[in-house]
Design a protein around this motif. Structure first.
Motif, PDB file in Angstrom:
ATOM      1  N   LEU A   1      79.982 -21.318   7.417  1.00 58.80           N
ATOM      2  CA  LEU A   1      79.182 -20.490   8.228  1.00 58.80           C
ATOM      3  C   LEU A   1      78.198 -19.426   7.411  1.00 58.80           C
ATOM      4  O   LEU A   1      76.808 -19.134   8.089  1.00 58.80           O
ATOM      5  CB  LEU A   1      79.844 -19.486   9.092  1.00 58.80           C
ATOM      6  N   SER A   2      78.782 -19.034   6.242  1.00 59.56           N
ATOM      7  CA  SER A   2      77.879 -18.046   5.578  1.00 59.56           C
ATOM      8  C   SER A   2      76.590 -18.864   5.027  1.00 59.56           C
ATOM      9  O   SER A   2      75.418 -18.360   4.740  1.00 59.56           O
ATOM     10  CB  SER A   2      78.645 -17.665   4.513  1.00 59.56           C
ATOM     11  N   ALA A   3      76.777 -20.214   4.749  1.00 61.78           N
ATOM     12  CA  ALA A   3      75.634 -21.073   4.100  1.00 61.78           C
ATOM     13  C   ALA A   3      74.696 -21.338   5.249  1.00 61.78           C
ATOM     14  O   ALA A   3      73.488 -21.412   4.890  1.00 61.78           O
ATOM     15  CB  ALA A   3      76.406 -22.241   3.711  1.00 61.78           C
ATOM     16  N   VAL A   4      75.139 -21.641   6.372  1.00 64.43           N
ATOM     17  CA  VAL A   4      74.139 -21.831   7.517  1.00 64.43           C
ATOM     18  C   VAL A   4      73.625 -20.795   7.720  1.00 64.43           C
ATOM     19  O   VAL A   4      72.271 -20.912   8.248  1.00 64.43           O
ATOM     20  CB  VAL A   4      75.250 -22.725   8.545  1.00 64.43           C
TER      21      VAL A   4
ATOM     22  N   GLN B   1      69.007 -13.649  11.882  1.00 68.34           N
ATOM     23  CA  GLN B   1      69.804 -12.727  12.573  1.00 68.34           C
ATOM     24  C   GLN B   1      69.880 -12.211  13.420  1.00 68.34           C
ATOM     25  O   GLN B   1      68.764 -11.663  13.902  1.00 68.34           O
ATOM     26  CB  GLN B   1      70.081 -11.650  11.439  1.00 68.34           C
ATOM     27  N   GLY B   2      70.864 -12.288  14.302  1.00 65.91           N
ATOM     28  CA  GLY B   2      70.999 -11.492  15.582  1.00 65.91           C
ATOM     29  C   GLY B   2      70.568 -12.439  16.978  1.00 65.91           C
ATOM     30  O   GLY B   2      70.531 -11.978  17.992  1.00 65.91           O
TER      31      GLY B   2
ATOM     32  N   ILE C   1      77.054 -20.554  17.113  1.00 67.28           N
ATOM     33  CA  ILE C   1      77.791 -21.068  15.835  1.00 67.28           C
ATOM     34  C   ILE C   1      78.803 -20.545  15.235  1.00 67.28           C
ATOM     35  O   ILE C   1      79.717 -21.075  14.496  1.00 67.28           O
ATOM     36  CB  ILE C   1      76.568 -21.251  14.671  1.00 67.28           C
ATOM     37  N   THR C   2      78.909 -19.158  15.114  1.00 66.50           N
ATOM     38  CA  THR C   2      79.610 -18.290  14.755  1.00 66.50           C
ATOM     39  C   THR C   2      81.151 -18.456  15.469  1.00 66.50           C
ATOM     40  O   THR C   2      82.212 -18.587  14.882  1.00 66.50           O
ATOM     41  CB  THR C   2      79.365 -16.718  14.711  1.00 66.50           C
TER      42      THR C   2
ATOM     43  N   ILE D   1      77.497 -11.899  10.222  1.00 65.26           N
ATOM     44  CA  ILE D   1      76.574 -11.789  11.563  1.00 65.26           C
ATOM     45  C   ILE D   1      75.768 -10.372  11.181  1.00 65.26           C
ATOM     46  O   ILE D   1      74.566 -10.287  10.966  1.00 65.26           O
ATOM     47  CB  ILE D   1      77.207 -11.318  12.827  1.00 65.26           C
ATOM     48  N   PHE D   2      76.612  -9.297  10.587  1.00 65.98           N
ATOM     49  CA  PHE D   2      75.900  -8.100  10.562  1.00 65.98           C
ATOM     50  C   PHE D   2      75.832  -7.848   8.995  1.00 65.98           C
ATOM     51  O   PHE D   2      76.361  -8.403   8.128  1.00 65.98           O
ATOM     52  CB  PHE D   2      76.741  -7.025  11.177  1.00 65.98           C
TER      53      PHE D   2
END
Length: 252
Positions: free
Chosen positions: A188-191, A197-198, A205-206, A251-252
């Motif tokens: 997820l962090s790579a995608v 963002q937001g 996806i998250t 996310i943030f």
């Protein structure tokens, strides 16, 4: 008025001294050798003797030293017999690869691979997660390691309170399971590097990746621990909270 003393004249013979002149006619002396210390009785220890010639002759190298052939020899044990460095450090790359493949399929979990807990794979996943966060401009290495430790303690406490005396899930296995199930969060962090963002896309996806990690971790805990099937819902809720917390870093 001064007194006069009659002192007989002293006659020295030519080339002599007064001591030899008084004792009689001069005798010829033979030259004597310089002082030599006595020879040591230890013939086998030339370094205890002052005879330089014998010591030099005995300490001279008569032949080159013979060393056993330990490298590449027929009967020698060289570096070929040494185990690999990763094996000596307790890192099994094949096992890490198989565990990683088992996490990628959330519908078919092979819990037998995770009976032997390790921290090599989880450490790699956590470092990869921190690296992707760093590429996004977020320095979270310390936060990730701290949260993983606290999450392992939380899962350990929750399960053992539910299972009571029948609980056999230790802290080391909790840390291994949570670390391996971090793989979807790492993906997820790579995608998220390629998504705004937001937005709605990153939120959907998250949620998918969080449910993925929750399902895998819950299945492994239930299969590897006693009395886990009776508390599947509570274990799933605890795992959901853990991976939802890590997704907030993305996310943030």
């Amino acid at each position: 008025m001064s007194k006069e003393f009659n002192v007989p004249p002293v006659v020295f013979p030519s080339g002599g001294n007064p001591a030899t002149a008084a004792s009689g006619p001069q005798q010829r002396r033979l030259p004597t050798a310089p002082f030599q210390p006595p020879r040591s009785s230890n013939a086998g220890l030339p370094f205890l003797s002052f005879d330089v010639n014998s010591a030099a002759a005995s300490t001279s190298f008569s032949a080159a030293p013979q060393f056993p052939s330990t490298i590449g020899g027929a009967g020698g044990s060289g570096f070929d017999d040494e185990p690999p460095l990763l094996e000596e450090l307790g890192i099994n790359t094949k096992q890490i690869y198989q565990k990683t493949l088992s996490i990628l399929n959330p519908f078919r979990i092979n819990h037998y691979l995770h009976e032997d807990a390790d921290l090599s794979g989880p450490f790699l996943f956590l470092m990869a997660f921190g690296l992707f966060q760093l590429l996004a401009g977020k320095l979270h290495f310390g936060i990730i390691l701290g949260w993983v430790t606290m999450a392992s303690m939380f899962l350990y406490a929750v399960f053992n309170m539910l299972a009571g005396r029948n609980g056999n899930l230790d802290m080391y296995k909790c840390l291994s399971l949570i670390g391996y199930c971090m793989l979807p969060i790492v993906m997820l962090s790579a995608v998220s590097l390629f998504l705004p963002q937001g937005g709605m896309a990153i939120m959907v996806i998250t949620g998918v990746f969080v449910i993925w990690s929750t399902r895998v971790c819950t299945g492994l805990v239930v299969e590897l621990a006693n009395c886990g099937d009776e508390h599947r819902g509570l274990i799933a809720y605890a795992c959901f909270l853990i991976y939802m917390l890590f997704s907030l870093l993305v996310i943030f």
